[in-house]
Scaffold this active site. Structure first.
Site, PDB file in Angstrom:
ATOM      1  N   ASN A  42      -3.174  13.214  -0.229  1.00  0.00           N
ATOM      2  CA  ASN A  42      -3.821  13.008   1.070  1.00  0.00           C
ATOM      3  C   ASN A  42      -4.586  14.302   1.377  1.00  0.00           C
ATOM      4  O   ASN A  42      -4.015  15.276   1.856  1.00  0.00           O
ATOM      5  CB  ASN A  42      -2.735  12.732   2.122  1.00  0.00           C
ATOM      6  N   ARG A  56      -5.588   8.913  -0.493  1.00  0.00           N
ATOM      7  CA  ARG A  56      -5.848   8.358   0.834  1.00  0.00           C
ATOM      8  C   ARG A  56      -7.302   8.674   1.195  1.00  0.00           C
ATOM      9  O   ARG A  56      -7.694   9.848   1.255  1.00  0.00           O
ATOM     10  CB  ARG A  56      -4.923   8.986   1.871  1.00  0.00           C
ATOM     11  N   HIS A  77      -5.458   3.874  10.251  1.00  0.00           N
ATOM     12  CA  HIS A  77      -4.001   3.764  10.037  1.00  0.00           C
ATOM     13  C   HIS A  77      -3.649   2.466   9.300  1.00  0.00           C
ATOM     14  O   HIS A  77      -2.521   1.988   9.393  1.00  0.00           O
ATOM     15  CB  HIS A  77      -3.208   3.749  11.365  1.00  0.00           C
ATOM     16  N   ARG A  91      -6.445  12.865  21.895  1.00  0.00           N
ATOM     17  CA  ARG A  91      -7.599  11.957  21.996  1.00  0.00           C
ATOM     18  C   ARG A  91      -7.452  11.039  23.206  1.00  0.00           C
ATOM     19  O   ARG A  91      -6.360  10.553  23.493  1.00  0.00           O
ATOM     20  CB  ARG A  91      -7.702  11.103  20.727  1.00  0.00           C
ATOM     21  N   GLU A 100       3.441   5.863   4.720  1.00  0.00           N
ATOM     22  CA  GLU A 100       2.080   5.655   4.212  1.00  0.00           C
ATOM     23  C   GLU A 100       1.957   6.069   2.755  1.00  0.00           C
ATOM     24  O   GLU A 100       1.280   5.404   1.973  1.00  0.00           O
ATOM     25  CB  GLU A 100       1.083   6.455   5.071  1.00  0.00           C
TER      26      GLU A 100
END
Ligand code: AMP
Length: 402
Positions: A7, A95, A184, A245, A389
């Site tokens: 990743n 990823r 996601h 965010r 993940e």
């Protein structure tokens, strides 16, 4: 089959080495501050087992090539290693944040795919370059070992046009592909699969809402195993309130702030991505800190928590309306898995639409376990499902390779 999962961010590389046949995590780690003089590496050998060993060091890591070279040395090293050499690795799963409309499934990397990922950079200027650097470095350092790109956006590519199109001039979609993509996706798919397992049925028969609440937060409406709606949009700024965010705001906010505060588009973008969300509301972005402040009577922190949970409630209601009949709501990620107060507040007003928590079960600590936290009379099961993940990337990589 041994799979290396990478990743690669703009200044960090997270990695895991998994043995898919034995179902074990052999090593994991993080190389941080790439490009900085004081780069940091943390490597775990046999993580999560009684034999776990942790190796940390600080050194200059000028670029991704040096970072990946370090990862290879760590997983093969005499003291730190778990394999003899890289020829034991069957494939590398990467990823990749944005696949645009070009990629709706994990894909074996060739030159055309590299170009395809590069073509999506305008949609993810901060994220895709890191992923590309990871792929190009792996190709150079591990020639002959196949690379598979696993896209955060891919799971959401099954959304119908009425979910992904914005009500703006149609030419902008045709010209610039302005639409909802969602992110996601690897986590939402993994959690939906686990939900199917808990319900003892096939994914194709599973209709659920996946609620990923971490530093970044997003939700997906999953009908018969396929995503039909999601809360993030063209970028990962839309939807739920997050650590820093804003999530959804009035789209006219940009012009209002430009006119009244003289801010540039870049400054507003940074304000909404880095200075907003929980941090903007109360000064703290970590949910644990917010709970500590609430415990000592802090009203700003309490309001931030309420706003965060209210948005989750609103999206659950929205998705239940779209799905018609929801079998389960699945909470996941740092906050979703660990924070019983957030789950309780998010579901507090949902009993009218068949969602009722069992307060006792909700208070149990999940600690890596799947939990059912709904009450017996709840028409919709509420589950806590730890996400993974990296494992999902490894599973998809193995599937592509075989
Ligand atoms: P993630 O991005 O999935 O690593 O999640 C990060 C978020 O999870 C942060 O806001 C943390 O405060 C939150 N988090 C992690 N552990 C806990 C916990 N035990 N209770 C509440 N929030 C937690």
């Amino acid at each position: 089959m041994i799979i290396l999962v990478l990743n690669s961010g703009s200044s960090s590389v997270k990695y895991q080495l998994l043995d898919m046949n034995k179902n074990t995590l052999m090593a994991s780690g993080l190389v941080e501050r790439i490009g900085d003089k004081a780069g940091e590496t943390t490597h775990r050998r046999m993580p999560g087992t009684p034999q776990e060993q942790v190796f940390s060091r600080e050194q200059n890591i000028p670029d991704h090539s040096t970072a990946l070279d370090l990862v290879v040395k760590l997983v093969t090293g005499e003291q730190t290693g778990v394999i003899k050499d890289i020829s034991s690795i069957s494939g590398v799963g990467h990823r990749i944040v944005h696949g645009g409309e070009a990629f709706s499934a994990p894909t074996l990397v060739d030159q055309a795919v590299v170009q395809g990922i590069r073509d999506q950079i305008p949609l993810a200027p901060l994220h895709n370059p890191g992923g590309l650097a990871g792929i190009e470095t792996a190709q150079r350092l591990m020639p002959g070992i196949p690379n598979v790109a696993v896209f955060d956006t891919a799971f959401h590519q099954t959304m119908p046009a009425e979910a992904y199109r914005y009500a703006i001039p149609a030419g902008l979609y045709k010209e610039l592909k302005v639409r909802r993509y969602g992110f996601h996706g690897t986590s939402h798919l993994y959690v939906a699969k686990q939900c199917a397992r808990v319900l003892n049925q096939e994914l194709e028969n599973t209709t659920c809402i996946t609620v990923h609440l971490g530093n970044g937060c997003s939700m997906a409406a999953v009908k018969n195993g396929r995503c039909v709606d999601t809360s993030m949009g063209l970028t990962p700024l839309a939807g739920l309130v997050m650590g820093t965010r804003s999530g959804d705001v009035d789209p006219a906010l940009h012009s209002f702030l430009a006119d009244n505060k003289g801010l540039s588009i870049r400054e507003i973008d940074s304000l909404l991505n880095k200075q907003s969300g929980l941090k903007g509301l109360c000064g703290d972005s970590d949910m644990r800190d917010i709970h500590h402040r609430i415990a000592s009577g802090d009203k700003e922190a309490e309001l931030a928590l309420k706003i965060f949970c209210r948005r989750v409630t609103q999206y659950i209601g929205q998705y239940m309306a779209i799905l018609e009949s929801t079998q389960a709501i699945c909470f996941t990620a740092g906050i979703g898995e660990n924070d019983s107060k957030v789950r309780q507040l998010s579901c507090a007003t949902l009993s009218g639409i068949g969602v009722k928590l069992d307060p006792e079960r909700n208070r149990q600590r999940a600690a890596g376990q799947t939990l059912e936290i709904s009450s017996r009379e709840s028409q919709v099961k509420v589950l806590v499902i730890p996400t993974n993940e990296e494992l999902e990337i490894a599973i998809q990589t193995a599937q592509v390779l075989s």
